[in-house]
Enzyme design. Structure first.
Site, PDB file in Angstrom:
ATOM      1  N   ASP A 177       7.146  57.016 -35.808  1.00 33.56           N
ATOM      2  CA  ASP A 177       7.792  55.951 -36.577  1.00 33.56           C
ATOM      3  C   ASP A 177       9.234  55.756 -36.128  1.00 33.56           C
ATOM      4  O   ASP A 177       9.952  56.730 -35.879  1.00 33.56           O
ATOM      5  CB  ASP A 177       7.756  56.318 -38.065  1.00 33.56           C
ATOM      6  CG  ASP A 177       8.102  55.144 -38.964  1.00 33.56           C
ATOM      7  OD1 ASP A 177       8.025  53.989 -38.497  1.00 33.56           O
ATOM      8  OD2 ASP A 177       8.444  55.375 -40.131  1.00 33.56           O
TER       9      ASP A 177
ATOM     10  N   HIS B 213       9.783  49.874 -28.236  1.00 36.20           N
ATOM     11  CA  HIS B 213       8.496  50.480 -27.880  1.00 36.20           C
ATOM     12  C   HIS B 213       8.480  51.125 -26.493  1.00 36.20           C
ATOM     13  O   HIS B 213       7.886  52.205 -26.336  1.00 36.20           O
ATOM     14  CB  HIS B 213       7.375  49.450 -28.033  1.00 36.20           C
ATOM     15  CG  HIS B 213       7.185  49.007 -29.453  1.00 36.20           C
ATOM     16  ND1 HIS B 213       6.821  49.877 -30.460  1.00 36.20           N
ATOM     17  CD2 HIS B 213       7.339  47.788 -30.038  1.00 36.20           C
ATOM     18  CE1 HIS B 213       6.732  49.208 -31.610  1.00 36.20           C
ATOM     19  NE2 HIS B 213       7.045  47.946 -31.372  1.00 36.20           N
TER      20      HIS B 213
ATOM     21  N   ASN C 292      -1.069  46.978 -38.380  1.00 34.44           N
ATOM     22  CA  ASN C 292      -0.008  46.529 -37.467  1.00 34.44           C
ATOM     23  C   ASN C 292      -0.286  45.167 -36.828  1.00 34.44           C
ATOM     24  O   ASN C 292       0.614  44.571 -36.231  1.00 34.44           O
ATOM     25  CB  ASN C 292       0.222  47.555 -36.359  1.00 34.44           C
ATOM     26  CG  ASN C 292       0.940  48.801 -36.829  1.00 34.44           C
ATOM     27  OD1 ASN C 292       0.841  49.863 -36.223  1.00 34.44           O
ATOM     28  ND2 ASN C 292       1.660  48.695 -37.948  1.00 34.44           N
TER      29      ASN C 292
END
Length: 250
Positions: free
Chosen positions: A22, A39, A70
């Site tokens: 996370d 990311h 997501n």
């Protein structure tokens, strides 16, 4: 609830560690960057942890990469996650294969873009015979969905006469989860300081220990993993029983 182990594992037993990775988006936002740029840094953290984990006593590593929820994120961010999965497999698959890593992707294959489904299949097939280290990546995964899928599988088998309803046990149910065949996690780590499971390994984590380091996933290092494992080893796991010293004290 998952069946409780009969006794705690030995201190030097290999561990199954599961991680909710996370904080990628927040890492980027704190630097004035678009969320999706967090990311690629998260992938760098994956490489660090996968490489270090075996030397820290971890044999099974499960990473929560993309949940069924997501898909509701911005389209550009979802596309970046898909791109990075393909890039990670293409760039690292041969190295993982040489090092004896067995890759398994948890979650539903339905709904994945065809090119992503193909690369998932390729990663699993290429590493199918490895057994030195086990890497599970939860992708298009949800704990509730996985439980529903396992229940449907058992119902279908019962209706077909392949299994007696009275023969359905915890073990039979666990075998039909996408994690079937591997031990439940000893330790669940969630980075970023958030303290919830977010639909991750709901059945399997029934007797896991939890550690919530206040560090965003792109900044997570092997030292953070070592600290979480050290904390795990300081705890006494009783699985619902009472410790001998407590019994002795009355």
């Amino acid at each position: 609830m998952a069946s409780a182990p009969t006794e705690p594992p030995a201190k030097d037993a290999p561990l199954h560690v599961a991680i909710v990775m996370d904080g990628n988006g927040r890492w980027a936002k704190r630097r004035g960057l678009p969320r999706k740029l967090g990311h690629p840094k998260g992938v760098e953290a994956i490489r660090r942890v996968v490489e270090a984990a075996p030397d820290l006593g971890v044999r099974w590593l499960t990473l929560y990469a993309f949940s069924t929820e997501n898909w509701g994120r911005p389209a550009g961010e979802v596309a970046e996650v898909m791109r990075l999965l393909k890039h990670y497999v293409n760039s690292d698959l041969e190295k993982l294969t040489r090092e004896g890593v067995k890759v398994r992707i948890l979650g539903r294959r339905e709904g994945l873009p065809p090119d992503v489904a193909e690369i998932v299949e390729r990663a699993e097939t290429r590493t199918a015979h490895n057994d030195k280290f086990f890497l599970q990546v939860a992708f298009n995964y949800g704990g509730r969905a996985d439980i529903v899928d396992a229940a449907r599988a058992l119902v279908a088998e019962a209706l077909a006469g392949k299994i007696d309803v009275n023969a359905i046990t915890d073990a039979a149910f666990e075998a039909r989860l996408s994690t079937g065949g591997l031990p439940s996690p000893d330790l669940v780590v969630r980075t970023s300081g958030e303290q919830r499971l977010s639909n991750f390994l709901l059945w399997e984590s029934a007797y896991s220990e939890f550690v919530f380091p206040d560090v965003l996933w792109p900044d997570f290092t092997p030292d953070h993993l070592q600290s979480a494992i050290d904390e795990f080893h300081r705890r006494e796991r009783r699985y619902g029983a009472v410790a001998d010293d407590v019994l002795a004290a009355g």
